[in-house]
Write a protein that holds these residues in place. Structure first.
Motif, PDB file in Angstrom:
ATOM      1  N   LYS A  50      10.694   4.525   0.989  1.00 12.23           N
ATOM      2  CA  LYS A  50       9.964   5.613   0.334  1.00 12.23           C
ATOM      3  C   LYS A  50       8.979   5.034  -0.689  1.00 12.23           C
ATOM      4  N   LYS A  51       9.449   4.036  -1.461  1.00  8.02           N
ATOM      5  CA  LYS A  51       8.587   3.419  -2.474  1.00  8.02           C
ATOM      6  C   LYS A  51       7.425   2.671  -1.834  1.00  8.02           C
ATOM      7  N   LYS A  66       6.058   3.368   1.006  1.00 11.30           N
ATOM      8  CA  LYS A  66       5.139   4.364   1.536  1.00 11.30           C
ATOM      9  C   LYS A  66       4.269   4.942   0.420  1.00 11.30           C
ATOM     10  N   ILE A  67       4.880   5.233  -0.730  1.00 17.40           N
ATOM     11  CA  ILE A  67       4.117   5.785  -1.863  1.00 17.40           C
ATOM     12  C   ILE A  67       3.009   4.818  -2.254  1.00 17.40           C
ATOM     13  N   LYS A  68       3.356   3.537  -2.418  1.00 13.38           N
ATOM     14  CA  LYS A  68       2.361   2.547  -2.833  1.00 13.38           C
ATOM     15  C   LYS A  68       1.345   2.292  -1.724  1.00 13.38           C
ATOM     16  N   ASP A  92       0.149   4.365   0.360  1.00 15.17           N
ATOM     17  CA  ASP A  92      -0.808   5.463   0.466  1.00 15.17           C
ATOM     18  C   ASP A  92      -1.819   5.461  -0.672  1.00 15.17           C
ATOM     19  N   MET A  93      -1.654   4.541  -1.635  1.00 16.21           N
ATOM     20  CA  MET A  93      -2.534   4.545  -2.810  1.00 16.21           C
ATOM     21  C   MET A  93      -3.506   3.368  -2.777  1.00 16.21           C
ATOM     22  N   GLY A 144      -4.503   8.251  -5.227  1.00 18.13           N
ATOM     23  CA  GLY A 144      -4.038   8.654  -3.912  1.00 18.13           C
ATOM     24  C   GLY A 144      -4.817   9.859  -3.452  1.00 18.13           C
ATOM     25  N   LYS A 159      -4.251  13.761  -1.358  1.00 16.81           N
ATOM     26  CA  LYS A 159      -3.368  14.746  -0.748  1.00 16.81           C
ATOM     27  C   LYS A 159      -4.227  15.897  -0.266  1.00 16.81           C
ATOM     28  N   LEU A 187       4.161   1.832 -11.361  1.00 12.71           N
ATOM     29  CA  LEU A 187       4.300   1.759  -9.904  1.00 12.71           C
ATOM     30  C   LEU A 187       4.656   0.342  -9.462  1.00 12.71           C
ATOM     31  N   SER A 200       8.316   1.090  -9.555  1.00 14.44           N
ATOM     32  CA  SER A 200       8.110   1.784  -8.281  1.00 14.44           C
ATOM     33  C   SER A 200       8.160   3.304  -8.402  1.00 14.44           C
ATOM     34  N   PRO A 231       5.592   6.618  -9.251  1.00 15.95           N
ATOM     35  CA  PRO A 231       4.226   7.039  -9.503  1.00 15.95           C
ATOM     36  C   PRO A 231       4.167   7.966 -10.726  1.00 15.95           C
TER      37      PRO A 231
END
Ligand SMILES: [Zn+2]
Length: 135
Positions: free
Chosen positions: A52-53, A55-57, A59-60, A69, A71, A84, A88, A90
């Motif tokens: 999950k972490k 993926k978050i990073k 996408d940025m 990022g 959305k 981040l 980790s 946001p």
């Protein structure tokens, strides 16, 4: 049928057969199987959180010392790079008095995330002929 159910069934057979030595070994194996299952469950949870972490990073993108990022086609951010990268998480930065500057509510980092909005303080000069101040 799970491995624990299989071990229980085998242990019951050994107990009825009065094979105490093998019965004790099977109970030990059952305890170790439960510990391995618990460890496996924890590792799966940790793996899920790491993915999950990532993926978050992933996408940025980095711009002006902050993460950004998007959305639904709309830009989101700025997010704190320190939080981040290190924790980790946001963390959305808060805009300061000067709209170019932001501060992280978590780690208190101050970042000039929107230099295009920088409003330098300009000293006004008194103009006695205009009855006031000019730039
Ligand atoms: Zn931060």
């Amino acid at each position: 049928m799970s491995i624990i159910d299989d071990i229980k069934s085998a242990a019951e057979v050994l107990r009825k057969a009065d094979n105490i030595e093998l019965y004790q070994k099977l109970l030990t194996a059952q305890k170790q199987a439960l510990e391995i299952m618990e460890e496996n469950r924890n590792l799966k949870e940790e793996n899920r959180n790491l993915l999950k972490k990532i993926k978050i990073k992933g996408d940025m993108y980095l711009r002006n010392d902050a993460y950004w990022g998007s959305k639904d086609g709309k830009e989101e951010g700025p997010f704190c790079t320190r939080c981040l990268n290190v924790e980790s998480i946001p963390v959305l930065l808060h805009q300061q008095g000067n709209p170019a500057y932001y501060q992280c509510p978590n780690c208190k980092s101050s970042i000039k995330a929107r230099p295009e909005l920088d409003q330098p303080i300009v000293a006004k000069k008194f103009n006695p002929f205009n009855n006031g101040y000019d730039l």
